[in-house]
Design a protein around this motif. Sequence first.
Motif, PDB file in Angstrom:
ATOM      1  N   GLN A 225      -6.973  -3.065  -2.917  1.00  0.00           N
ATOM      2  CA  GLN A 225      -6.170  -2.296  -1.960  1.00  0.00           C
ATOM      3  C   GLN A 225      -5.606  -3.237  -0.887  1.00  0.00           C
ATOM      4  OE1 GLN A 225      -5.298   1.277  -1.812  1.00  0.00           O
ATOM      5  NE2 GLN A 225      -5.643   0.690  -3.949  1.00  0.00           N
ATOM      6  N   PHE A 226      -4.916  -4.280  -1.359  1.00  0.00           N
ATOM      7  CA  PHE A 226      -4.471  -5.355  -0.480  1.00  0.00           C
ATOM      8  C   PHE A 226      -3.131  -5.878  -0.981  1.00  0.00           C
ATOM      9  CE2 PHE A 226      -4.853  -9.601   1.516  1.00  0.00           C
ATOM     10  CZ  PHE A 226      -5.411  -9.249   2.742  1.00  0.00           C
ATOM     11  N   TYR A 227      -2.257  -6.296  -0.057  1.00  0.00           N
ATOM     12  CA  TYR A 227      -1.005  -6.938  -0.460  1.00  0.00           C
ATOM     13  C   TYR A 227      -0.983  -8.355   0.103  1.00  0.00           C
ATOM     14  CZ  TYR A 227       0.876  -6.283   4.280  1.00  0.00           C
ATOM     15  OH  TYR A 227       1.077  -6.340   5.643  1.00  0.00           O
ATOM     16  N   HIS A 228      -0.275  -9.221  -0.601  1.00  0.00           N
ATOM     17  CA  HIS A 228      -0.174 -10.615  -0.143  1.00  0.00           C
ATOM     18  C   HIS A 228       1.121 -11.226  -0.666  1.00  0.00           C
ATOM     19  CE1 HIS A 228      -1.510 -14.583   1.208  1.00  0.00           C
ATOM     20  NE2 HIS A 228      -1.002 -15.049   0.080  1.00  0.00           N
ATOM     21  N   CYS A 229       1.807 -11.962   0.192  1.00  0.00           N
ATOM     22  CA  CYS A 229       3.004 -12.708  -0.230  1.00  0.00           C
ATOM     23  C   CYS A 229       2.674 -14.191  -0.224  1.00  0.00           C
ATOM     24  CB  CYS A 229       4.190 -12.422   0.689  1.00  0.00           C
ATOM     25  SG  CYS A 229       5.650 -13.403   0.240  1.00  0.00           S
ATOM     26  N   PHE A 230       2.818 -14.835  -1.363  1.00  0.00           N
ATOM     27  CA  PHE A 230       2.544 -16.264  -1.453  1.00  0.00           C
ATOM     28  C   PHE A 230       3.696 -17.094  -0.884  1.00  0.00           C
ATOM     29  CE2 PHE A 230      -0.169 -14.339  -4.636  1.00  0.00           C
ATOM     30  CZ  PHE A 230      -1.375 -15.003  -4.426  1.00  0.00           C
ATOM     31  N   GLY A 231       4.820 -16.419  -0.553  1.00  0.00           N
ATOM     32  CA  GLY A 231       5.949 -17.139   0.023  1.00  0.00           C
ATOM     33  C   GLY A 231       5.869 -17.256   1.535  1.00  0.00           C
ATOM     34  N   CYS A 232       5.674 -16.095   2.207  1.00  0.00           N
ATOM     35  CA  CYS A 232       5.664 -16.117   3.680  1.00  0.00           C
ATOM     36  C   CYS A 232       4.280 -15.916   4.277  1.00  0.00           C
ATOM     37  CB  CYS A 232       6.619 -15.060   4.231  1.00  0.00           C
ATOM     38  SG  CYS A 232       6.107 -13.347   3.915  1.00  0.00           S
ATOM     39  N   GLY A 233       3.301 -15.560   3.433  1.00  0.00           N
ATOM     40  CA  GLY A 233       1.938 -15.429   3.924  1.00  0.00           C
ATOM     41  C   GLY A 233       1.564 -14.068   4.461  1.00  0.00           C
ATOM     42  N   LYS A 234       2.499 -13.111   4.496  1.00  0.00           N
ATOM     43  CA  LYS A 234       2.175 -11.773   4.981  1.00  0.00           C
ATOM     44  C   LYS A 234       1.129 -11.145   4.068  1.00  0.00           C
ATOM     45  CE  LYS A 234       5.143 -10.749   8.443  1.00  0.00           C
ATOM     46  NZ  LYS A 234       4.756 -10.186   9.745  1.00  0.00           N
ATOM     47  N   HIS A 235       0.140 -10.480   4.667  1.00  0.00           N
ATOM     48  CA  HIS A 235      -0.895  -9.846   3.869  1.00  0.00           C
ATOM     49  C   HIS A 235      -1.563  -8.760   4.694  1.00  0.00           C
ATOM     50  CE1 HIS A 235      -2.998 -12.967   6.178  1.00  0.00           C
ATOM     51  NE2 HIS A 235      -4.029 -12.135   6.162  1.00  0.00           N
ATOM     52  N   GLY A 236      -2.281  -7.861   4.008  1.00  0.00           N
ATOM     53  CA  GLY A 236      -2.995  -6.821   4.719  1.00  0.00           C
ATOM     54  C   GLY A 236      -3.249  -5.604   3.848  1.00  0.00           C
ATOM     55  N   ASN A 237      -3.757  -4.529   4.485  1.00  0.00           N
ATOM     56  CA  ASN A 237      -4.021  -3.284   3.787  1.00  0.00           C
ATOM     57  C   ASN A 237      -2.865  -2.308   3.998  1.00  0.00           C
ATOM     58  OD1 ASN A 237      -4.387  -2.314   6.404  1.00  0.00           O
ATOM     59  ND2 ASN A 237      -6.609  -2.565   6.305  1.00  0.00           N
ATOM     60  N   ALA A 238      -3.078  -1.029   3.667  1.00  0.00           N
ATOM     61  CA  ALA A 238      -1.994  -0.049   3.768  1.00  0.00           C
ATOM     62  C   ALA A 238      -1.534   0.139   5.206  1.00  0.00           C
ATOM     63  CB  ALA A 238      -2.447   1.284   3.169  1.00  0.00           C
ATOM     64  N   VAL A 239      -2.484   0.150   6.147  1.00  0.00           N
ATOM     65  CA  VAL A 239      -2.111   0.273   7.564  1.00  0.00           C
ATOM     66  C   VAL A 239      -1.318  -0.950   7.994  1.00  0.00           C
ATOM     67  CG1 VAL A 239      -3.003   0.370   9.923  1.00  0.00           C
ATOM     68  CG2 VAL A 239      -4.055   1.773   8.144  1.00  0.00           C
TER      69      VAL A 239
ATOM     70  N   ALA B  60       0.746   3.570  12.931  1.00  0.00           N
ATOM     71  CA  ALA B  60       0.573   3.371  11.494  1.00  0.00           C
ATOM     72  C   ALA B  60      -0.564   4.235  10.956  1.00  0.00           C
ATOM     73  CB  ALA B  60       0.307   1.891  11.197  1.00  0.00           C
ATOM     74  N   VAL B  61      -1.657   4.307  11.695  1.00  0.00           N
ATOM     75  CA  VAL B  61      -2.788   5.137  11.249  1.00  0.00           C
ATOM     76  C   VAL B  61      -2.370   6.598  11.194  1.00  0.00           C
ATOM     77  CG1 VAL B  61      -5.081   5.986  11.880  1.00  0.00           C
ATOM     78  CG2 VAL B  61      -4.574   3.544  12.029  1.00  0.00           C
ATOM     79  N   LYS B  62      -1.668   7.067  12.228  1.00  0.00           N
ATOM     80  CA  LYS B  62      -1.229   8.463  12.249  1.00  0.00           C
ATOM     81  C   LYS B  62      -0.259   8.755  11.105  1.00  0.00           C
ATOM     82  CE  LYS B  62      -1.842   9.548  17.159  1.00  0.00           C
ATOM     83  NZ  LYS B  62      -1.178   9.946  18.421  1.00  0.00           N
ATOM     84  N   ASP B  63       0.668   7.827  10.861  1.00  0.00           N
ATOM     85  CA  ASP B  63       1.641   8.024   9.786  1.00  0.00           C
ATOM     86  C   ASP B  63       0.933   8.102   8.438  1.00  0.00           C
ATOM     87  OD1 ASP B  63       3.602   6.786   7.618  1.00  0.00           O
ATOM     88  OD2 ASP B  63       4.854   7.619   9.201  1.00  0.00           O
TER      89      ASP B  63
END
Length: 614
Positions: free
Chosen positions: A55-69, A83-86
């Motif tokens: 349940q995680f995303y990651h970009c190997f190009g720019c380094g952005k990563h995190g969970n759904a929130v 973000a939590v409310k949405d």
Amino acid sequence: MAIPQNFIQDLLSRADIVEIVGRHVQLKKGGANYLGLCPFHGEKTPSFTVSPSKQFYHCFGCGKHGNAVGFLMDYASMNFVEAVKDLAGQYGMQVPDDDRSPEDRARAAQQREKQQTLTDVLEKAGAAYRKHLRTSPRAVAYFKGRGVSGEVAKQFGLGYAPEGWRTLASVFPNYDDPLLAESGLVIVNEEDNKRYDRFRDRVMFPIRNVKGECIGFGGRVLGEGTPKYLNSPETPVFSKGRELYGLFEARSAIHAQGYVLVTEGYMDVVALAQLGFPNAVATLGTACTPDHVQKLFRFTDHVVFSFDGDAAGRRAARKALDGALPYATDTRTVKFLFLPPEHDPDSYIREHGQEGFARFVRQAVPLSAFLVEAASDGCDLATAEGRSHMVSNAGPLWKLLPEGALKRQLLGELADRAQLGSHELLEIWGVATPGSGRPRSRERRGGEAPYGKRAYGAGRRQAIKPKAVALAELVARILLRNTEPWHTLTNDDHHLLCELQPPHGDLFSWIDTRSHEHGAEPWAVLQLALEGQPFADLANRLVDLDNMQPIGRAIEVADFGEDDLRRAVVGIHLDAVALEIEQVARLPQSDPTRTERLYELTRRQQALLQLSRT
């Protein structure tokens, strides 16, 4: 607002990150993960991965990563609570909100329901305007004449409001519905209570919030009517001072291009998107406000304001400068682009090409240079009078800047132009105390003798618990903004703070010493003096907290006053007394001082508790 961690964990366990990300990014299965083009930077080969198991995303190009929130925060530039409310709303979960009364929660729920209803009404009107555009040769001819393609018109949801006073009656059978007036679509004549459409014979530009909901319209008249441009009025869902036209459409392009271009009108935004600059937005017939700037910096650290080169454009740029200064930190870039008088962005690109305009953007005036230019406007710097006038103009602008290297460099540059020393300039602006290089004494509250200076790291030390650490750091944050409140504390307070364990006690001892020698000082001066001190990292971290928003919890940074300072110091006293009570209670019952000391400490504890409640 603090959200319980167990709720966040429960929310993340229910959310499907592939579904959340897939609404905004085209994903393809690749082994155990999903792949797609990163929405945060421009790329042609997918380097963006989403893991359903983690349940995680990651970009190997720019380094952005995190969970759904984290994805909603990065992609939609929401803060943590938003973000939590949405996300909770998408899964039918109610975010705990224990700080509010049931009445407040009910009112908030009613407000959200009304806002949703208003956006539904506006969406329905927008669909009707788009339908009318297809049957209006005049409106189609206008957009074609401006070079707008059908694809771009669809992207921005462009439409047409026909001639006639009540054409929306065919869209909304109940034309007397109060929501039509509340949404700004219909005007009610107060004298005879007659109703008529606000927008008539105008090409229409729907205004969307960052979630893509229609919250208002801008309309340009066809023909010679007035006003030429007309916006929706202020409503529960629309505020001109906070919203930006085209921001929803430009989000991905802003991430890809690395900057946002702020223009002056709807057609500038649409034309720029048509001509290869889809990262443009526009203010809505009002000057750029701090709210606009703050919202932009949620999407990018690079903002370029584009204005006409005439006097009106310079005035608009000056207002934008005022709005941008409080947010111009050392990691952000703000520039000002002034077009030749004969051009708008559309015509400039058509004459000079995309690369010519891109080069023009790169050569835009940096905020620092424009601040000096604005301060020097109308001032003859060859004369003492002109330099004095420049100093008077520059002070309010310089004070708006957040603390950091940029502010310090500009202080030096302005001082050089004024032919003054940096400290002299601070004295003139009332930021430094006159004659602060000379030792001076300050009488303490109640005429008490001041706390004596001592070497850092020497002397008695008071143990400090985690709760007291937080309170001590709050006190330090207040004092580091400006040390003036130090003189409102008692001598006992000074002893308590200066005798805390290092580095906190050493920092307070240093503040005490400087208060003796220089009087009250602001952070701009303290930061210069901190270099090389063993507690410099602590002080800089505490000041930086004012601009930080930790992931996982929301912190409201307020303007702290004397009452906040007093409550925090009382809290530290309470912690010290509680610790001393524990120590005395461990003395043997036979100790003759034990009972009397416990009685004195308990009385002091009760007095402090009473003080903490006032």
